[in-house]
Design a protein around this motif. Structure first.
Motif, PDB file in Angstrom:
ATOM      1  N   ARG A 128       0.803  -1.245   0.000  1.00  0.00           N
ATOM      2  CA  ARG A 128       0.000   0.000   0.000  1.00  0.00           C
ATOM      3  C   ARG A 128       0.823   1.276   0.000  1.00  0.00           C
ATOM      4  NH1 ARG A 128      -4.159   2.035   3.255  1.00  0.00           N
ATOM      5  NH2 ARG A 128      -5.149   2.751   1.352  1.00  0.00           N
ATOM      6  N   ASP A 129       2.026   1.214   0.600  1.00  0.00           N
ATOM      7  CA  ASP A 129       2.800   2.448   0.737  1.00  0.00           C
ATOM      8  C   ASP A 129       3.905   2.507  -0.297  1.00  0.00           C
ATOM      9  OD1 ASP A 129       1.330   3.465   2.923  1.00  0.00           O
ATOM     10  OD2 ASP A 129       2.283   1.944   4.187  1.00  0.00           O
ATOM     11  N   ASN A 130       3.996   3.677  -0.931  1.00  0.00           N
ATOM     12  CA  ASN A 130       5.003   3.876  -1.970  1.00  0.00           C
ATOM     13  C   ASN A 130       4.942   2.736  -3.000  1.00  0.00           C
ATOM     14  OD1 ASN A 130       6.783   5.787  -2.836  1.00  0.00           O
ATOM     15  ND2 ASN A 130       8.585   4.728  -1.992  1.00  0.00           N
ATOM     16  N   THR A 131       3.764   2.427  -3.446  1.00  0.00           N
ATOM     17  CA  THR A 131       3.527   1.301  -4.370  1.00  0.00           C
ATOM     18  C   THR A 131       4.439   1.385  -5.591  1.00  0.00           C
ATOM     19  OG1 THR A 131       1.237   1.208  -3.652  1.00  0.00           O
ATOM     20  CG2 THR A 131       1.740   0.171  -5.763  1.00  0.00           C
ATOM     21  N   PRO A 132       5.229   0.327  -5.836  1.00  0.00           N
ATOM     22  CA  PRO A 132       6.181   0.383  -6.958  1.00  0.00           C
ATOM     23  C   PRO A 132       5.492   0.308  -8.325  1.00  0.00           C
ATOM     24  CG  PRO A 132       6.680  -1.448  -5.448  1.00  0.00           C
ATOM     25  CD  PRO A 132       5.334  -0.923  -5.079  1.00  0.00           C
ATOM     26  N   GLN A 133       6.251   0.653  -9.350  1.00  0.00           N
ATOM     27  CA  GLN A 133       5.754   0.533 -10.735  1.00  0.00           C
ATOM     28  C   GLN A 133       5.371  -0.918 -11.036  1.00  0.00           C
ATOM     29  OE1 GLN A 133       5.404   2.946 -13.332  1.00  0.00           O
ATOM     30  NE2 GLN A 133       4.571   1.267 -14.540  1.00  0.00           N
ATOM     31  N   TYR A 134       6.265  -1.830 -10.675  1.00  0.00           N
ATOM     32  CA  TYR A 134       6.015  -3.257 -10.939  1.00  0.00           C
ATOM     33  C   TYR A 134       5.790  -3.968  -9.612  1.00  0.00           C
ATOM     34  CZ  TYR A 134       7.925  -2.078 -15.497  1.00  0.00           C
ATOM     35  OH  TYR A 134       8.140  -1.494 -16.717  1.00  0.00           O
ATOM     36  N   THR A 135       4.614  -4.526  -9.420  1.00  0.00           N
ATOM     37  CA  THR A 135       4.279  -5.142  -8.141  1.00  0.00           C
ATOM     38  C   THR A 135       3.077  -6.068  -8.328  1.00  0.00           C
ATOM     39  OG1 THR A 135       3.796  -4.668  -5.815  1.00  0.00           O
ATOM     40  CG2 THR A 135       2.802  -3.187  -7.435  1.00  0.00           C
ATOM     41  N   ILE A 136       2.589  -6.619  -7.230  1.00  0.00           N
ATOM     42  CA  ILE A 136       1.383  -7.469  -7.312  1.00  0.00           C
ATOM     43  C   ILE A 136       0.196  -6.603  -7.729  1.00  0.00           C
ATOM     44  CG2 ILE A 136      -0.208  -8.917  -5.980  1.00  0.00           C
ATOM     45  CD1 ILE A 136       2.191  -9.295  -3.990  1.00  0.00           C
ATOM     46  N   MET A 137      -0.569  -7.097  -8.705  1.00  0.00           N
ATOM     47  CA  MET A 137      -1.747  -6.348  -9.167  1.00  0.00           C
ATOM     48  C   MET A 137      -2.929  -7.306  -9.245  1.00  0.00           C
ATOM     49  SD  MET A 137       0.162  -4.285 -12.174  1.00  0.00           S
ATOM     50  CE  MET A 137      -0.988  -3.015 -12.638  1.00  0.00           C
ATOM     51  N   GLU A 138      -3.788  -7.234  -8.229  1.00  0.00           N
ATOM     52  CA  GLU A 138      -5.009  -8.048  -8.232  1.00  0.00           C
ATOM     53  C   GLU A 138      -6.187  -7.127  -7.930  1.00  0.00           C
ATOM     54  OE1 GLU A 138      -3.767 -12.482  -6.968  1.00  0.00           O
ATOM     55  OE2 GLU A 138      -3.836 -11.080  -5.289  1.00  0.00           O
ATOM     56  N   PRO A 139      -6.580  -6.275  -8.906  1.00  0.00           N
ATOM     57  CA  PRO A 139      -7.656  -5.305  -8.654  1.00  0.00           C
ATOM     58  C   PRO A 139      -8.965  -6.011  -8.314  1.00  0.00           C
ATOM     59  CG  PRO A 139      -7.157  -5.443 -11.008  1.00  0.00           C
ATOM     60  CD  PRO A 139      -6.098  -6.233 -10.295  1.00  0.00           C
ATOM     61  N   SER A 140      -9.743  -5.392  -7.405  1.00  0.00           N
ATOM     62  CA  SER A 140     -10.991  -6.037  -6.987  1.00  0.00           C
ATOM     63  C   SER A 140     -12.226  -5.285  -7.472  1.00  0.00           C
ATOM     64  CB  SER A 140     -11.016  -6.169  -5.461  1.00  0.00           C
ATOM     65  OG  SER A 140     -10.757  -4.924  -4.871  1.00  0.00           O
ATOM     66  N   THR A 141     -12.040  -4.205  -8.251  1.00  0.00           N
ATOM     67  CA  THR A 141     -13.198  -3.488  -8.818  1.00  0.00           C
ATOM     68  C   THR A 141     -13.259  -3.750 -10.318  1.00  0.00           C
ATOM     69  OG1 THR A 141     -11.885  -1.508  -9.290  1.00  0.00           O
ATOM     70  CG2 THR A 141     -12.995  -1.612  -7.150  1.00  0.00           C
ATOM     71  N   VAL A 142     -14.453  -3.623 -10.887  1.00  0.00           N
ATOM     72  CA  VAL A 142     -14.576  -3.843 -12.331  1.00  0.00           C
ATOM     73  C   VAL A 142     -13.790  -2.767 -13.088  1.00  0.00           C
ATOM     74  CG1 VAL A 142     -16.763  -2.622 -12.605  1.00  0.00           C
ATOM     75  CG2 VAL A 142     -16.163  -4.395 -14.206  1.00  0.00           C
ATOM     76  N   TYR A 143     -13.783  -1.564 -12.540  1.00  0.00           N
ATOM     77  CA  TYR A 143     -13.004  -0.470 -13.147  1.00  0.00           C
ATOM     78  C   TYR A 143     -11.516  -0.830 -13.156  1.00  0.00           C
ATOM     79  CZ  TYR A 143     -10.984   4.318 -13.245  1.00  0.00           C
ATOM     80  OH  TYR A 143     -10.269   5.448 -13.527  1.00  0.00           O
ATOM     81  N   GLY A 144     -11.021  -1.302 -12.008  1.00  0.00           N
ATOM     82  CA  GLY A 144      -9.610  -1.678 -11.902  1.00  0.00           C
ATOM     83  C   GLY A 144      -9.259  -2.836 -12.828  1.00  0.00           C
ATOM     84  N   ILE A 145     -10.167  -3.806 -12.912  1.00  0.00           N
ATOM     85  CA  ILE A 145      -9.908  -4.951 -13.806  1.00  0.00           C
ATOM     86  C   ILE A 145      -9.850  -4.465 -15.259  1.00  0.00           C
ATOM     87  CG2 ILE A 145     -10.785  -7.178 -14.626  1.00  0.00           C
ATOM     88  CD1 ILE A 145     -12.211  -7.467 -11.869  1.00  0.00           C
ATOM     89  N   SER A 146     -10.746  -3.542 -15.614  1.00  0.00           N
ATOM     90  CA  SER A 146     -10.747  -3.043 -17.004  1.00  0.00           C
ATOM     91  C   SER A 146      -9.473  -2.244 -17.279  1.00  0.00           C
ATOM     92  CB  SER A 146     -12.000  -2.211 -17.297  1.00  0.00           C
ATOM     93  OG  SER A 146     -11.952  -0.945 -16.672  1.00  0.00           O
ATOM     94  N   LYS A 147      -9.018  -1.478 -16.303  1.00  0.00           N
ATOM     95  CA  LYS A 147      -7.803  -0.680 -16.520  1.00  0.00           C
ATOM     96  C   LYS A 147      -6.570  -1.579 -16.591  1.00  0.00           C
ATOM     97  CE  LYS A 147      -9.486   3.420 -17.017  1.00  0.00           C
ATOM     98  NZ  LYS A 147      -9.390   4.093 -18.321  1.00  0.00           N
ATOM     99  N   GLN A 148      -6.508  -2.580 -15.732  1.00  0.00           N
ATOM    100  CA  GLN A 148      -5.342  -3.466 -15.781  1.00  0.00           C
ATOM    101  C   GLN A 148      -5.316  -4.241 -17.105  1.00  0.00           C
ATOM    102  OE1 GLN A 148      -5.071  -7.037 -13.645  1.00  0.00           O
ATOM    103  NE2 GLN A 148      -2.866  -6.877 -13.308  1.00  0.00           N
ATOM    104  N   THR A 149      -6.472  -4.732 -17.524  1.00  0.00           N
ATOM    105  CA  THR A 149      -6.546  -5.452 -18.795  1.00  0.00           C
ATOM    106  C   THR A 149      -6.165  -4.524 -19.948  1.00  0.00           C
ATOM    107  OG1 THR A 149      -8.374  -6.680 -17.827  1.00  0.00           O
ATOM    108  CG2 THR A 149      -8.052  -6.931 -20.184  1.00  0.00           C
ATOM    109  N   GLY A 150      -6.677  -3.306 -19.891  1.00  0.00           N
ATOM    110  CA  GLY A 150      -6.343  -2.328 -20.928  1.00  0.00           C
ATOM    111  C   GLY A 150      -4.837  -2.087 -21.010  1.00  0.00           C
TER     112      GLY A 150
END
Ligand code: AKB
Length: 317
Positions: A128-150
């Motif tokens: 959560r803090d100082n989140t790096p460019q490359y890190t774990i990405m498991e979005p839990s919102t439909v918006y986040g899933i669409s942005k990550q897929t995009g």
């Protein structure tokens, strides 16, 4: 070939300010604003405007041919809170509008694409803090899933087909002139309006809910900055972390109290709290700073001074 710009979603929170800035830089005749409906607002009245449905490939292609467009800024999207209420439409709009412009670039009809991503690509398992460019990405919102897929598709189209697509992961954006549209960070705009008009504010996020935020002028500067940078400097073709400041509702209220000592805040968290809890509290944007020279001008202090002054000057005269 001269730059000719099409902005899809020009009447939204970012689109309105981005369009006006691009018109100043490239000239009114070289910037075509478009949106799903024609509103009676400056962005429509001050230059060329076309009605377009971001889900209609043929309409977008027609505009690109009509105006010999080189660069497309695709700003149409459903944001986090609204998307949770209509997941199927959010997925359709956020993904298929992107495919349309990626495919138009692949077909050689446009040269450059700007597509906004968001801190919503991160999720509850991300540091959560100082989140790096490359890190774990498991979005839990439909918006986040669409942005990550995009983001994945942007990188794929760049690597496989040479498409020049550029993107930023926006934090919450704060502007005095345009209202936000259905996001989880919207409270940070509303709080300024309520401080001036009512002297009190009820936050839909809890007092210690920290989120990354940015003043709109910085967001516009970053958007145009990444688009104007030489292609070889854009080394990340998914999307860049971008940061300016982070604060909690309690901290922004304390900042506002410096200007309105009687200002009062209380807290009534709703469904958006869960979304906020799944997002980073602060962002490491060192790659944007190194690669294409990103620098923010605003922090919580000077943004608050400017928000209050501009709202009083232009909105609550
Ligand atoms: C939202 O809250 O949905 C947006 C965002 C952070 O992308 N402001």
């Amino acid at each position: 070939m001269d730059t000719k710009i099409l902005i899809i979603g020009a009447c939204g929170q970012i689109g309105t300010e981005l369009t006006q800035k691009l018109r100043q830089i490239y000239g009114v005749d070289n910037v075509i604003a478009s949106d799903i409906r024609k509103l009676n607002i400056d962005v429509v009245n001050d230059g060329i405007f076309e009605v377009v449905n971001a889900l209609d490939y043929n309409q977008i292609e027609h505009l690109i041919e009509k105006y010999q467009i080189t660069d497309v800024y695709l700003m149409a999207a459903l944001l986090s809170a609204t998307a949770e209420k209509n997941p199927a439409f959010a997925w359709d709009l956020n993904m298929n509008s992107l495919f349309h412009v990626l495919n138009l670039a692949k077909a050689g009809k446009i040269k450059k694409i700007y597509w906004p991503s968001s801190i919503a690509v991160f999720g509850p398992t991300t540091p959560r803090d100082n989140t790096p460019q490359y890190t774990i990405m498991e979005p839990s919102t439909v918006y986040g899933i669409s942005k990550q897929t995009g983001e994945r598709w942007c990188e794929y189209y760049h690597t496989q087909y040479g498409v020049d697509v550029r993107s930023i992961r926006y934090p919450g954006l704060i502007s005095w002139s345009t209202p936000p549209g259905g996001g989880t960070t919207d409270y940070a705009v509303d709080i300024y309006h309520k401080a001036i008009t009512e002297g009190e504010f009820t936050s839909f996020l809890s007092e210690n809910s920290g989120l990354p935020m940015m003043y709109m002028d910085d967001a516009i500067k970053a958007t145009i900055g990444i688009m104007q940078a030489p292609a070889e400097q854009i080394k990340i073709r998914s999307s860049y972390n971008l940061s300016a400041m982070s604060f909690t509702p309690k901290e922004i209220a304390a900042e506002i109290k410096k200007h309105f000592p009687d200002f009062a805040i209380d807290y009534a968290p709703d469904f958006r709290q869960k979304i906020a809890d799944s997002w980073p509290a602060s962002i490491d944007d060192s790659r944007a700073r190194e690669d294409w020279g990103w620098q923010n001008d605003y922090n919580i202090e000077n943004m608050t001074v400017e928000m209050i002054a501009k709202l009083k000057e232009h909105i609550y005269k």
